[in-house]
Design an enzyme around this catalytic site. Structure first.
Site, PDB file in Angstrom:
ATOM      1  N   ASN A  66       0.836  -1.207   0.000  1.00 14.85           N
ATOM      2  CA  ASN A  66       0.000   0.000   0.000  1.00 14.85           C
ATOM      3  C   ASN A  66       0.869   1.253   0.000  1.00 14.85           C
ATOM      4  OD1 ASN A  66       0.562  -0.920   2.693  1.00 14.85           O
ATOM      5  ND2 ASN A  66      -0.994   0.432   3.514  1.00 14.85           N
ATOM      6  N   GLU A 117       0.352   5.230   0.595  1.00 12.00           N
ATOM      7  CA  GLU A 117      -0.580   6.285   1.014  1.00 12.00           C
ATOM      8  C   GLU A 117      -0.098   7.633   0.482  1.00 12.00           C
ATOM      9  OE1 GLU A 117      -1.015   5.735   5.266  1.00 12.00           O
ATOM     10  OE2 GLU A 117      -2.100   3.845   4.954  1.00 12.00           O
ATOM     11  N   CYS A 174      -4.038   0.606  -2.454  1.00 16.87           N
ATOM     12  CA  CYS A 174      -3.834  -0.585  -1.638  1.00 16.87           C
ATOM     13  C   CYS A 174      -2.753  -1.483  -2.250  1.00 16.87           C
ATOM     14  CB  CYS A 174      -5.130  -1.385  -1.572  1.00 16.87           C
ATOM     15  SG  CYS A 174      -6.477  -0.584  -0.699  1.00 16.87           S
ATOM     16  N   GLU A 210      -2.965  -4.671  -2.959  1.00 21.49           N
ATOM     17  CA  GLU A 210      -3.475  -5.593  -3.985  1.00 21.49           C
ATOM     18  C   GLU A 210      -3.556  -4.907  -5.332  1.00 21.49           C
ATOM     19  OE1 GLU A 210      -4.638  -4.867  -1.055  1.00 21.49           O
ATOM     20  OE2 GLU A 210      -5.625  -6.559  -0.071  1.00 21.49           O
ATOM     21  N   CYS A 249      -9.991  -5.126   0.389  1.00 23.80           N
ATOM     22  CA  CYS A 249     -11.155  -4.228   0.439  1.00 23.80           C
ATOM     23  C   CYS A 249     -12.009  -4.443  -0.819  1.00 23.80           C
ATOM     24  CB  CYS A 249     -10.702  -2.767   0.539  1.00 23.80           C
ATOM     25  SG  CYS A 249     -10.067  -2.097  -1.006  1.00 23.80           S
TER      26      CYS A 249
HETATM   27  N1  THU Z   1      -5.195  -1.459   2.514  1.00 23.41           N
HETATM   28  C1  THU Z   1      -4.630  -2.294   1.598  1.00 23.41           C
HETATM   29  O1  THU Z   1      -3.485  -2.117   1.174  1.00 23.41           O
HETATM   30  N2  THU Z   1      -5.367  -3.336   1.159  1.00 23.41           N
HETATM   31  C2  THU Z   1      -6.658  -3.576   1.515  1.00 23.41           C
HETATM   32  O2  THU Z   1      -7.299  -4.424   0.938  1.00 23.41           O
HETATM   33  C3  THU Z   1      -7.262  -2.805   2.595  1.00 23.41           C
HETATM   34  C4  THU Z   1      -6.522  -1.617   3.048  1.00 23.41           C
HETATM   35  C5  THU Z   1      -4.417  -0.324   2.966  1.00 23.41           C
HETATM   36  C6  THU Z   1      -4.983   1.018   2.588  1.00 23.41           C
HETATM   37  C7  THU Z   1      -4.409   1.917   3.632  1.00 23.41           C
HETATM   38  O3  THU Z   1      -3.118   2.325   3.206  1.00 23.41           O
HETATM   39  C8  THU Z   1      -4.242   1.012   4.838  1.00 23.41           C
HETATM   40  O4  THU Z   1      -4.347  -0.326   4.364  1.00 23.41           O
HETATM   41  C9  THU Z   1      -5.284   1.234   5.929  1.00 23.41           C
HETATM   42  O5  THU Z   1      -6.545   1.149   5.425  1.00 23.41           O
END
Ligand code: THU
Length: 157
Positions: A61, A63, A72, A74, A112
């Protein structure tokens, strides 16, 4: 009236009960968490995708100060795979996440909704089920396909 039941069966196993390929993919997903850039959530996710050319592609991920601009693990992994290996098909996906306590989550982290939809596209392209391994600290779930994570999917295929 008719009721339609949608059932998903997932498998719970320990790391030692995984096949060699599965263990390798889980190792790659766990390692990929190191590439997370998560200064806001401190939740570090790694994803690894095994392609039918033998390559393992990973993502983490990322940000961003402008919140919706991040992505994210994935999606970073599947878009990288699509962009760099457009002819390869997905065979298997693994996901791992390190929580705010600095440990891999005890409960396996699942993708997600947006990531489920994005991954589904590549499962459809592959025209076969792509198992998803959700690695927790001790407990590891295997979901038989991406569509099993997203019943009644929107799809053009
Ligand atoms: N996140 C992912 O990388 N994958 C997911 O399927 C769910 C959430 C990340 C997004 C964000 O950077 C952190 O997790 C917290 O939500």
């Amino acid at each position: 009236m008719k009721e339609i039941e949608i059932i998903t069966t997932i498998t719970e196993r320990s790391y030692n009960e995984l096949s060699k390929d599965e263990r390798e993919l889980v190792d790659a997903a766990r390692k990929a968490t190191a590439g997370a850039y998560a200064p806001y959530s401190n939740f570090r996710v790694g994803a690894a995708i095994l392609l039918d050319n033998g390559q393992i592609v990973t993502g983490a991920n990322q940000e961003n100060a402008a919140f919706p601009s991040g992505t994210c693990a994935e999606r970073s992994a599947c878009f990288y795979a699509g962009a760099n290996y457009p002819d390869a098909r997905f065979e298997m996906i693994a996901i791992s996440a390190i929580g705010t306590d600095g440990l891999e989550t005890a409960i396996p982290t699942a993708p997600c909704g947006a990531c489920r939809q994005a991954l589904l596209q590549y499962e459809n392209i592959a025209r076969r089920d792509v198992p998803v391994i959700l690695a927790g600290r001790q407990t590891i779930y295997t979901v038989p396909s991406v569509k099993a994570l997203l019943p009644l999917t929107f799809t053009e295929f």
